[in-house]
Design a protein around this motif. Structure first.
Motif, PDB file in Angstrom:
ATOM      1  N   SER A  19       0.664  -1.067  -0.260  1.00 46.01           N
ATOM      2  CA  SER A  19       0.267   0.043  -0.212  1.00 46.01           C
ATOM      3  C   SER A  19       1.285   1.054  -0.068  1.00 46.01           C
ATOM      4  CB  SER A  19      -0.696  -0.359   1.253  1.00 46.01           C
ATOM      5  OG  SER A  19       0.239   0.017   2.359  1.00 46.01           O
ATOM      6  N   ARG A  20       2.096   1.316   0.212  1.00 43.72           N
ATOM      7  CA  ARG A  20       3.007   2.101   0.166  1.00 43.72           C
ATOM      8  C   ARG A  20       2.943   2.969   1.273  1.00 43.72           C
ATOM      9  NH1 ARG A  20       2.278   1.333  -5.616  1.00 43.72           N
ATOM     10  NH2 ARG A  20       0.579   2.963  -5.338  1.00 43.72           N
ATOM     11  N   ILE A  21       2.375   2.638   2.407  1.00 43.70           N
ATOM     12  CA  ILE A  21       2.771   3.045   3.801  1.00 43.70           C
ATOM     13  C   ILE A  21       3.433   2.767   4.895  1.00 43.70           C
ATOM     14  CG2 ILE A  21       0.931   3.607   5.406  1.00 43.70           C
ATOM     15  CD1 ILE A  21      -0.316   5.336   2.921  1.00 43.70           C
ATOM     16  N   LEU A  22       4.014   3.828   5.399  1.00 47.03           N
ATOM     17  CA  LEU A  22       4.708   3.845   5.844  1.00 47.03           C
ATOM     18  C   LEU A  22       4.091   4.223   7.847  1.00 47.03           C
ATOM     19  CD1 LEU A  22       7.905   3.349   7.446  1.00 47.03           C
ATOM     20  CD2 LEU A  22       8.938   6.028   7.914  1.00 47.03           C
ATOM     21  N   GLY A  23       4.038   2.654   8.287  1.00 45.65           N
ATOM     22  CA  GLY A  23       3.010   3.398   9.611  1.00 45.65           C
ATOM     23  C   GLY A  23       4.160   3.627  10.819  1.00 45.65           C
ATOM     24  N   ILE A  24       3.717   4.730  11.424  1.00 47.65           N
ATOM     25  CA  ILE A  24       4.304   4.862  12.721  1.00 47.65           C
ATOM     26  C   ILE A  24       3.388   5.581  14.405  1.00 47.65           C
ATOM     27  CG2 ILE A  24       4.957   7.520  11.896  1.00 47.65           C
ATOM     28  CD1 ILE A  24       8.292   7.119  12.835  1.00 47.65           C
ATOM     29  N   ALA A  25       4.270   5.076  14.909  1.00 47.88           N
ATOM     30  CA  ALA A  25       3.556   5.165  16.307  1.00 47.88           C
ATOM     31  C   ALA A  25       4.780   5.422  17.380  1.00 47.88           C
ATOM     32  CB  ALA A  25       3.085   4.116  17.588  1.00 47.88           C
ATOM     33  N   ASP A  33      -0.073   7.561   9.451  1.00 51.59           N
ATOM     34  CA  ASP A  33      -0.031   6.637   8.012  1.00 51.59           C
ATOM     35  C   ASP A  33       0.881   7.692   7.299  1.00 51.59           C
ATOM     36  OD1 ASP A  33      -0.417   3.539   9.232  1.00 51.59           O
ATOM     37  OD2 ASP A  33      -2.230   4.118   9.227  1.00 51.59           O
ATOM     38  N   LEU A  34       1.480   7.296   6.804  1.00 47.20           N
ATOM     39  CA  LEU A  34       2.684   7.670   5.868  1.00 47.20           C
ATOM     40  C   LEU A  34       2.685   7.454   5.035  1.00 47.20           C
ATOM     41  CD1 LEU A  34       4.931   9.870   8.500  1.00 47.20           C
ATOM     42  CD2 LEU A  34       2.499  10.259   8.280  1.00 47.20           C
ATOM     43  N   PRO A  35       2.054   8.372   3.855  1.00 48.44           N
ATOM     44  CA  PRO A  35       2.186   7.844   2.532  1.00 48.44           C
ATOM     45  C   PRO A  35       3.754   7.938   2.099  1.00 48.44           C
ATOM     46  CG  PRO A  35       0.161   8.916   2.291  1.00 48.44           C
ATOM     47  CD  PRO A  35       0.806   8.973   3.496  1.00 48.44           C
ATOM     48  N   GLU A  59       4.057   9.636  -8.004  1.00 49.70           N
ATOM     49  CA  GLU A  59       2.488   9.014  -7.313  1.00 49.70           C
ATOM     50  C   GLU A  59       2.879   7.499  -6.620  1.00 49.70           C
ATOM     51  OE1 GLU A  59       1.536  12.193 -10.013  1.00 49.70           O
ATOM     52  OE2 GLU A  59       3.269  10.294 -10.045  1.00 49.70           O
ATOM     53  N   GLY A  60       4.178   6.469  -7.381  1.00 50.89           N
ATOM     54  CA  GLY A  60       3.960   5.525  -6.991  1.00 50.89           C
ATOM     55  C   GLY A  60       5.416   4.385  -6.682  1.00 50.89           C
ATOM     56  N   VAL A  61       5.695   6.177  -5.771  1.00 49.42           N
ATOM     57  CA  VAL A  61       7.166   5.223  -4.863  1.00 49.42           C
ATOM     58  C   VAL A  61       7.033   4.586  -3.651  1.00 49.42           C
ATOM     59  CG1 VAL A  61       7.617   7.902  -3.699  1.00 49.42           C
ATOM     60  CG2 VAL A  61       9.613   6.746  -4.590  1.00 49.42           C
ATOM     61  N   ASN A  62       7.745   4.249  -3.741  1.00 50.92           N
ATOM     62  CA  ASN A  62       7.835   3.297  -2.759  1.00 50.92           C
ATOM     63  C   ASN A  62       9.483   2.763  -1.766  1.00 50.92           C
ATOM     64  OD1 ASN A  62       7.015   1.376  -0.794  1.00 50.92           O
ATOM     65  ND2 ASN A  62       6.420  -0.248  -2.194  1.00 50.92           N
TER      66      ASN A  62
END
Length: 215
Positions: A19-25, A33-35, A59-62
């Motif tokens: 989903s190309r998302i970095l989750g950080i708590a 949830d940062l794209p 747009e599609g960078v990962n």
């Protein structure tokens, strides 16, 4: 970058590659949830901050790697080759807190320069395609990174899709003319493809089929 005391510290970091998302708590209970696109265009690297226009085409960078920098930051490596962005914990926290405002301003800047942002289709995959022998000459390149549609699910559908990209290319990708590797392993037509796979396309004959110039 030298270590310095951070006000915030993460308790969990997880990359959701599909989903190309970095989750950080963080330790204050907030989570974001940062794209990957957002992190890429708001990189603090000098070559991004000094641009006279917003970065485009991301747009599609990962994210391909996350590397610790001391105890207060990480270096995020993106799959478009950008690898100089250092993100402190406080920077990531601020990017999370200010996401809505930052993103709205970014979209406004894109509109101002006339750039039409294209959302990646659901199910799209980014593949690295390697061409060998006469195929590299016909394609005028030895490799390229492509975003393929969701309908390209296996080797057979990839060959068909590649054959439709340019007029005259279909004959080059006929199944009996090439063998295909996925991540350096020879495959079958039904072999499934996944985000980030490396695809090698190797002609089975030393002679290229007679085709017009690709356009």
């Amino acid at each position: 970058m030298t270590d310095q005391t951070a006000r915030r510290h993460p308790t969990d970091i997880k990359l959701h590659a599909k989903s190309r998302i970095l989750g950080i708590a963080f330790d204050d209970g907030k989570a974001f949830d940062l794209p990957c696109e957002y992190l890429r265009v708001f990189s603090r690297a000098a070559e991004v901050r000094t641009l006279d226009r917003p970065p485009t085409g991301k747009e599609g960078v990962n994210i391909s790697a996350i590397e610790p920098q001391g105890q207060y930051a990480v270096r995020i490596v993106f799959d478009d080759g950008h690898d100089t962005g250092i993100y402190s914990w406080d920077t990531l926290y601020r990017l999370g807190m200010e996401y809505a405002q930052n993103w709205s301003e970014y979209l406004a800047r894109l509109e101002h320069i006339g750039y039409r942002r294209e959302e990646p289709e659901a199910g799209e995959k980014r593949l690295c395609i390697l061409y060998f022998a006469w195929l590299a000459k016909k394609m005028r390149r030895e490799s390229e990174e492509l975003r393929v549609p969701a309908s390209v699910a296996d080797v057979a559908s990839l060959l068909h899709w590649l054959g439709t990209r340019k007029r005259g290319a279909a004959a080059l990708f006929e199944p009996d003319r090439v063998r295909v590797t996925v991540n350096k392993q020879f495959t079958e037509p039904f072999t499934k493809l996944h985000e980030g796979d490396e695809i090698g396309i190797v002609p089975t004959s030393p002679t290229a089929p007679p085709t017009p110039d690709l356009v």
